[in-house]
Design an enzyme around this catalytic site. Structure first.
Site, PDB file in Angstrom:
ATOM      1  N   HIS A  17       0.839  -1.207   0.000  1.00  0.00           N
ATOM      2  CA  HIS A  17       0.000   0.000   0.000  1.00  0.00           C
ATOM      3  C   HIS A  17       0.875   1.259   0.000  1.00  0.00           C
ATOM      4  O   HIS A  17       0.644   2.193  -0.775  1.00  0.00           O
ATOM      5  CB  HIS A  17      -0.906  -0.027   1.234  1.00  0.00           C
ATOM      6  CG  HIS A  17      -1.856   1.121   1.325  1.00  0.00           C
ATOM      7  ND1 HIS A  17      -3.121   1.089   0.768  1.00  0.00           N
ATOM      8  CD2 HIS A  17      -1.741   2.345   1.915  1.00  0.00           C
ATOM      9  CE1 HIS A  17      -3.731   2.227   1.006  1.00  0.00           C
ATOM     10  NE2 HIS A  17      -2.925   3.005   1.703  1.00  0.00           N
ATOM     11  N   GLU A  18       1.887   1.264   0.871  1.00  0.00           N
ATOM     12  CA  GLU A  18       2.779   2.435   0.948  1.00  0.00           C
ATOM     13  C   GLU A  18       3.630   2.571  -0.317  1.00  0.00           C
ATOM     14  O   GLU A  18       3.918   3.684  -0.755  1.00  0.00           O
ATOM     15  CB  GLU A  18       3.673   2.324   2.187  1.00  0.00           C
ATOM     16  CG  GLU A  18       2.926   2.324   3.500  1.00  0.00           C
ATOM     17  CD  GLU A  18       1.999   3.523   3.662  1.00  0.00           C
ATOM     18  OE1 GLU A  18       2.348   4.629   3.187  1.00  0.00           O
ATOM     19  OE2 GLU A  18       0.916   3.365   4.254  1.00  0.00           O
ATOM     20  N   HIS A  21       1.587   4.413  -2.777  1.00  0.00           N
ATOM     21  CA  HIS A  21       1.631   5.858  -2.532  1.00  0.00           C
ATOM     22  C   HIS A  21       2.950   6.451  -3.047  1.00  0.00           C
ATOM     23  O   HIS A  21       2.975   7.554  -3.609  1.00  0.00           O
ATOM     24  CB  HIS A  21       1.503   6.148  -1.033  1.00  0.00           C
ATOM     25  CG  HIS A  21       0.107   6.008  -0.503  1.00  0.00           C
ATOM     26  ND1 HIS A  21      -0.980   6.616  -1.097  1.00  0.00           N
ATOM     27  CD2 HIS A  21      -0.382   5.344   0.576  1.00  0.00           C
ATOM     28  CE1 HIS A  21      -2.075   6.322  -0.412  1.00  0.00           C
ATOM     29  NE2 HIS A  21      -1.736   5.546   0.598  1.00  0.00           N
TER      30      HIS A  21
END
Length: 236
Positions: A17-18, A21
């Site tokens: 997920h990071e 980003h």
């Protein structure tokens, strides 16, 4: 060992997920100060192309820090670029589920083109549809909510085989993406909604900090509540 594998799967999905980003920030031209695998003090640091990559002491999940002197400095970035940044994490989780389903189908013995390249998209869409449909029901039956303790506890039974572990990873990835798109200010979905309001009136920028603080309080209270439920289920 199954509990460790479950925790490792969840941690990996959070870090994906990071990474989403991070990729979105790069694409949108938003400088990133740091990207960490894990939390707490850094064990290793490596600076590359203006970003410090960290391996931190608590090896679960990770985080991304945009290059900003303060929150106001970050909010000076255009709303469109911030929306792209917020979408990156959920998009990475959605996209991760597809190859996981593809590998799952191969493990189950289906190695034809349909099973490897077409069916995973159908499986992803099907599970997403089920999750969206059950979202309202989940919150209307608060006693059935499950937190990280419950997920690790129940997930240990889903990691007893390669197929079960892959299924668990794919579902956790889709759940994380969907949860983060909820319109709660502290989450990606809430940040997107607030950024969209800025196109209507720039004054909406002033709402980010107080609403995000309120959102974090709500999330912390929810986490505490579901942790109590999880522990109650385990000891009962």
């Amino acid at each position: 060992m199954s509990y460790l594998l479950t925790a490792a799967i969840i941690s990996s999905i959070v870090f994906v997920h990071e990474l989403g980003h991070f990729a979105a920030a790069r694409a949108a031209g938003i400088p990133v100060a740091a990207l960490s695998l894990g939390f707490g003090p850094a064990l290793m640091r490596k600076r590359w192309r203006g970003t410090e990559f960290r391996l931190s002491v608590i090896p679960f999940g990770g985080y991304l820090l945009p290059e900003a002197a303060d929150p106001d400095d970050f909010l000076r970035i255009s709303p469109l670029r911030r929306i792209a940044l917020s979408l990156g994490g959920p998009a990475a989780n959605f996209l991760t589920a597809i190859p996981l389903f593809s590998i799952l189908n191969a493990v189950r013995g289906s190695s034809d083109i349909h099973s490897l390249f077409i069916l995973p998209f159908i499986q992803t869409a099907s599970f997403l549809s089920q999750m969206v449909s059950s979202l309202a029901g989940m919150f209307s039956h608060a006693g059935e909510l499950m937190g990280i303790v419950g997920i690790v506890s129940s997930g240990s039974s889903f990691t007893s085989s390669a197929a079960a572990a892959l299924t668990f990873a794919a579902l956790i990835s889709l759940n994380l993406a969907l949860f983060n798109l909820l319109p709660v200010p502290a989450l990606d979905g809430g940040k997107i909604v607030l950024a969209l309001f800025e196109f209507i009136t720039p004054r909406a920028r002033a709402l980010h900090l107080p609403l995000s603080a309120a959102g974090w309080v709500l999330i912390i209270l929810l986490m505490a509540y579901v942790t109590v439920l999880d522990v109650g289920r385990i000891v009962s």
